[in-house]
Design a protein around this motif. Structure first.
Motif, PDB file in Angstrom:
ATOM      1  N   HIS A   1       0.814  -1.217   0.000  1.00  0.00           N
ATOM      2  CA  HIS A   1       0.000   0.000   0.000  1.00  0.00           C
ATOM      3  C   HIS A   1       0.849   1.269   0.000  1.00  0.00           C
ATOM      4  O   HIS A   1       0.387   2.327  -0.440  1.00  0.00           O
ATOM      5  CB  HIS A   1      -0.931   0.010   1.219  1.00  0.00           C
ATOM      6  N   ASP A   2       2.094   1.155   0.468  1.00  0.00           N
ATOM      7  CA  ASP A   2       2.969   2.321   0.502  1.00  0.00           C
ATOM      8  C   ASP A   2       3.720   2.519  -0.815  1.00  0.00           C
ATOM      9  O   ASP A   2       4.531   3.441  -0.941  1.00  0.00           O
ATOM     10  CB  ASP A   2       3.961   2.220   1.654  1.00  0.00           C
ATOM     11  N   GLY A   3       3.456   1.662  -1.801  1.00  0.00           N
ATOM     12  CA  GLY A   3       4.119   1.777  -3.089  1.00  0.00           C
ATOM     13  C   GLY A   3       5.519   1.218  -3.118  1.00  0.00           C
ATOM     14  O   GLY A   3       6.218   1.314  -4.130  1.00  0.00           O
ATOM     15  N   LYS A   4       5.950   0.591  -2.027  1.00  0.00           N
ATOM     16  CA  LYS A   4       7.291   0.038  -1.937  1.00  0.00           C
ATOM     17  C   LYS A   4       7.222  -1.492  -1.966  1.00  0.00           C
ATOM     18  O   LYS A   4       6.166  -2.076  -1.742  1.00  0.00           O
ATOM     19  CB  LYS A   4       7.964   0.511  -0.644  1.00  0.00           C
ATOM     20  N   PRO A   5       8.352  -2.166  -2.252  1.00  0.00           N
ATOM     21  CA  PRO A   5       8.338  -3.628  -2.306  1.00  0.00           C
ATOM     22  C   PRO A   5       7.774  -4.243  -1.025  1.00  0.00           C
ATOM     23  O   PRO A   5       8.123  -3.827   0.083  1.00  0.00           O
ATOM     24  CB  PRO A   5       9.815  -3.984  -2.497  1.00  0.00           C
TER      25      PRO A   5
ATOM     26  N   THR B   1      -0.556  -0.476  -9.303  1.00  0.00           N
ATOM     27  CA  THR B   1      -0.216  -0.145  -7.921  1.00  0.00           C
ATOM     28  C   THR B   1       0.441  -1.309  -7.197  1.00  0.00           C
ATOM     29  O   THR B   1       1.067  -1.106  -6.151  1.00  0.00           O
ATOM     30  CB  THR B   1      -1.487   0.259  -7.158  1.00  0.00           C
ATOM     31  N   VAL B   2       0.293  -2.525  -7.715  1.00  0.00           N
ATOM     32  CA  VAL B   2       0.869  -3.703  -7.060  1.00  0.00           C
ATOM     33  C   VAL B   2       1.987  -4.330  -7.875  1.00  0.00           C
ATOM     34  O   VAL B   2       2.437  -5.432  -7.565  1.00  0.00           O
ATOM     35  CB  VAL B   2      -0.222  -4.761  -6.750  1.00  0.00           C
ATOM     36  N   GLY B   3       2.437  -3.635  -8.925  1.00  0.00           N
ATOM     37  CA  GLY B   3       3.575  -4.120  -9.686  1.00  0.00           C
ATOM     38  C   GLY B   3       3.344  -5.483 -10.306  1.00  0.00           C
ATOM     39  O   GLY B   3       2.342  -5.744 -10.972  1.00  0.00           O
TER      40      GLY B   3
ATOM     41  N   ALA C   1       9.596   0.815 -12.401  1.00  0.00           N
ATOM     42  CA  ALA C   1       8.853  -0.317 -11.838  1.00  0.00           C
ATOM     43  C   ALA C   1       9.782  -1.369 -11.247  1.00  0.00           C
ATOM     44  O   ALA C   1       9.316  -2.353 -10.662  1.00  0.00           O
ATOM     45  CB  ALA C   1       7.961  -0.945 -12.911  1.00  0.00           C
ATOM     46  N   ASN C   2      11.087  -1.162 -11.389  1.00  0.00           N
ATOM     47  CA  ASN C   2      12.057  -1.987 -10.671  1.00  0.00           C
ATOM     48  C   ASN C   2      12.231  -1.516  -9.231  1.00  0.00           C
ATOM     49  O   ASN C   2      12.909  -2.169  -8.440  1.00  0.00           O
ATOM     50  CB  ASN C   2      13.424  -1.923 -11.369  1.00  0.00           C
ATOM     51  N   VAL C   3      11.620  -0.368  -8.907  1.00  0.00           N
ATOM     52  CA  VAL C   3      11.854   0.260  -7.607  1.00  0.00           C
ATOM     53  C   VAL C   3      10.564   0.438  -6.810  1.00  0.00           C
ATOM     54  O   VAL C   3      10.507   0.136  -5.611  1.00  0.00           O
ATOM     55  CB  VAL C   3      12.541   1.628  -7.786  1.00  0.00           C
ATOM     56  N   GLY C   4       9.517   0.976  -7.465  1.00  0.00           N
ATOM     57  CA  GLY C   4       8.295   1.295  -6.734  1.00  0.00           C
ATOM     58  C   GLY C   4       7.085   1.337  -7.648  1.00  0.00           C
ATOM     59  O   GLY C   4       7.198   1.258  -8.874  1.00  0.00           O
ATOM     60  N   ALA C   5       5.910   1.482  -7.029  1.00  0.00           N
ATOM     61  CA  ALA C   5       4.651   1.486  -7.773  1.00  0.00           C
ATOM     62  C   ALA C   5       4.487   2.772  -8.565  1.00  0.00           C
ATOM     63  O   ALA C   5       5.014   3.825  -8.202  1.00  0.00           O
ATOM     64  CB  ALA C   5       3.480   1.297  -6.811  1.00  0.00           C
TER      65      ALA C   5
END
Length: 506
Positions: free
Chosen positions: A90-94, A148-150, A226-230
């Motif tokens: 939800h925070d856009g991070k892995p 949003t969920v990659g 998209a290798n890093v965040g949403a």
């Protein structure tokens, strides 16, 4: 309707789509003897799965094994292949709860992910502009980058464990059926009943989408790889209303049940016209022609049945300061009623107090009672309650599978079964990847869609058994069949080239 000036693509090699001038339904393929046998049409509308996500491993169907390497390989925003698939939280991070995976489709219910179908899983964003950019000119290779969920978008199930898989084996599975409109549930429910997009010309600027000079949603200057965040976009969720006043993403109905409570001291049957935080203003009552209108004009009886409707209506009519227990609530015992899944509740003809509302908008319990008594109308639409729709994030896929199969068992046991056609399909892909590009060209597509491929099953005594139907269909095919079967006035938005189930009927 004007063609989309931004997204024009040609199908990938190997898929040929006939084209013709757009216009009203003119063919009569569904007035065949097989179609005329059908006295009761039942449409069951589930939620948020692409064809490959649920039936990508179905024997004999155009599944994941047929996808090219280019279709499977997801690209970053700059056009380079992603190094791996990462699931974002939800925070856009892995999200550390999910493994990093190779850049390819993967099984959700197998190692290394190991999320059984009884478990609630993430819900990829599924919105109008996102979907178009994910499709990327028919290449279907920006699903992970524009989500949003990659990489979660690339997941799929072994559907052989589902009860609905058995129904697909026994009857007809359509493997070339596309959602009628780009995007999410709200707009695709509208396309199910009218093949049209609602208008919200006076929507406030806070509800309107922001696009760049090329008409794109992506915020390229600040969105991370998209290798890093949403992904980051100009309007969170895609924006509800287009710059020119069309309502395309989740918006609330003007009547209860609605996600917007009544105005203080106002009519309890209405949503507050001033709107509410998180929802914006309700959509103005619509007047566009619907399949309900054309059926009624012809004297053909019909109904929209919705699980949890009676409870949600009472819940919505409470005073605005009372906490809702049914509408958008996940509390134990709640049906998780979703007002934006109730398309007729947006139309003036079905406003509170009208005879048409009382006659045609009914509860899910009425559906069960009517089928058991053999009194279903000629055309029935059934919308399960939220908890039974298979929608990721607020229910699991197996609960809905059990519910849908149970409804089919009851329909098969009903007195009307011998003359029945059942169409089980999904509103949209839920943001999940699918490898087949939507059809394009005159008579196949327009500004609004079609979007990504979704599952569709045709069931009944007049349906071919053990058959995979690869005829090109979309959501408007349902309207086309009903229109032809009952000799109705055509709805202008129904695409002229889509099939109307002739190939699936004996």
């Amino acid at each position: 309707m004007n063609p989309n000036p931004i997204f024009r693509w040609r199908p990938v090699a190997g898929l040929v789509w006939l084209t013709a001038l757009s216009g009203c339904v003119s063919t009569i393929e569904s007035t065949t003897p097989a179609a005329q046998k059908i006295q009761n049409v039942v449409v069951i509308y589930a939620e948020n799965h692409s064809f490959d996500n649920m039936y990508g491993l179905f024997p004999g169907a155009n599944g994941i094994a047929n996808a090219t390497a280019a279709q499977k390989t997801q690209l970053d925003h700059d056009g380079t292949p992603l190094k791996e698939l990462i699931v974002f939280g939800h925070d856009g991070k892995p999200d550390a709860n999910f493994p990093r995976m190779p850049n390819a489709p993967f099984r959700i219910d197998a190692p290394p992910v190991n999320r059984p179908p009884t478990q609630i899983v993430p819900s990829p964003i599924h919105a109008f502009f996102h979907n178009q950019e994910q499709i990327n000119g028919g290449q279907n290779n920006l699903f992970a980058a524009m989500s949003t969920v990659g990489g979660w978008t690339m997941g799929h199930y072994d559907g052989s464990q589902f009860k609905m898989w058995k129904w697909a084996q026994d009857y007809t599975l359509a493997d070339n059926f596309f959602m009628g409109a780009y995007g999410g549930s709200y707009l695709n429910h509208q396309w199910l009943i009218c093949a049209c997009t609602p208008q919200h010309a006076n929507a406030p600027e806070s509800m309107r989408v922001r696009l760049d000079a090329q008409g794109k949603l992506l915020k390229k200057d600040t969105s991370p790889s998209a290798n890093v965040g949403a992904v980051q976009v100009f309007s969170a969720g895609g924006g509800q209303v287009t710059p020119d006043g069309w309502s395309v993403n989740t918006s609330q109905p003007p009547f209860q049940p609605s996600g917007i409570a009544p105005a203080p001291g106002g009519d309890a049957r209405m949503a507050n016209p001033q709107g509410a935080a998180g929802h914006g203003q309700p959509v103005p009552p619509q007047t566009t022609l619907t399949i309900g209108d054309t059926l009624s004009r012809r004297g053909v009886d019909w109904a929209w049945y919705a699980g949890g409707y009676a409870q949600a209506l009472a819940d919505g009519m409470q005073a605005p300061d009372v906490k809702r227990r049914i509408i958008y609530q996940r509390d134990p015992g709640s049906p998780m009623f979703q007002p934006h899944h109730q398309p007729f509740n947006y139309y003036a003809r079905f406003s509170p107090g009208t005879a048409d509302r009382a006659r045609h908008l009914k509860d899910g319990d009425d559906f069960l009672a009517d089928m058991a008594a053999g009194r279903l109308p000629a055309v029935s639409f059934y919308k399960p309650a939220g908890r039974d729709t298979q929608h990721p994030s607020y229910t699991d896929i197996m609960t809905g599978d059990t519910h849908l199969a149970g409804v089919l068992d009851k329909l098969k046991a009903s007195p009307q079964w011998k003359d029945m056609l059942i169409i089980v399909t999904y509103d949209e892909n839920g943001g999940y990847w699918d490898h087949v590009p939507p059809p394009q060209g005159a008579g196949w597509s327009d500004r609004w869609g079609p979007g990504t491929r979704i599952p569709a099953l045709l069931i009944g005594p007049s349906v071919k058994r053990g058959f995979v139907d690869s005829t090109p269909y979309d959501t408007t095919s349902i309207l086309k069949f009903i229109t032809q079967r009952y000799g109705l006035e055509p709805l202008p938005g129904v695409r002229s080239q889509v099939g109307a189930f002739k190939a699936a009927l004996e």
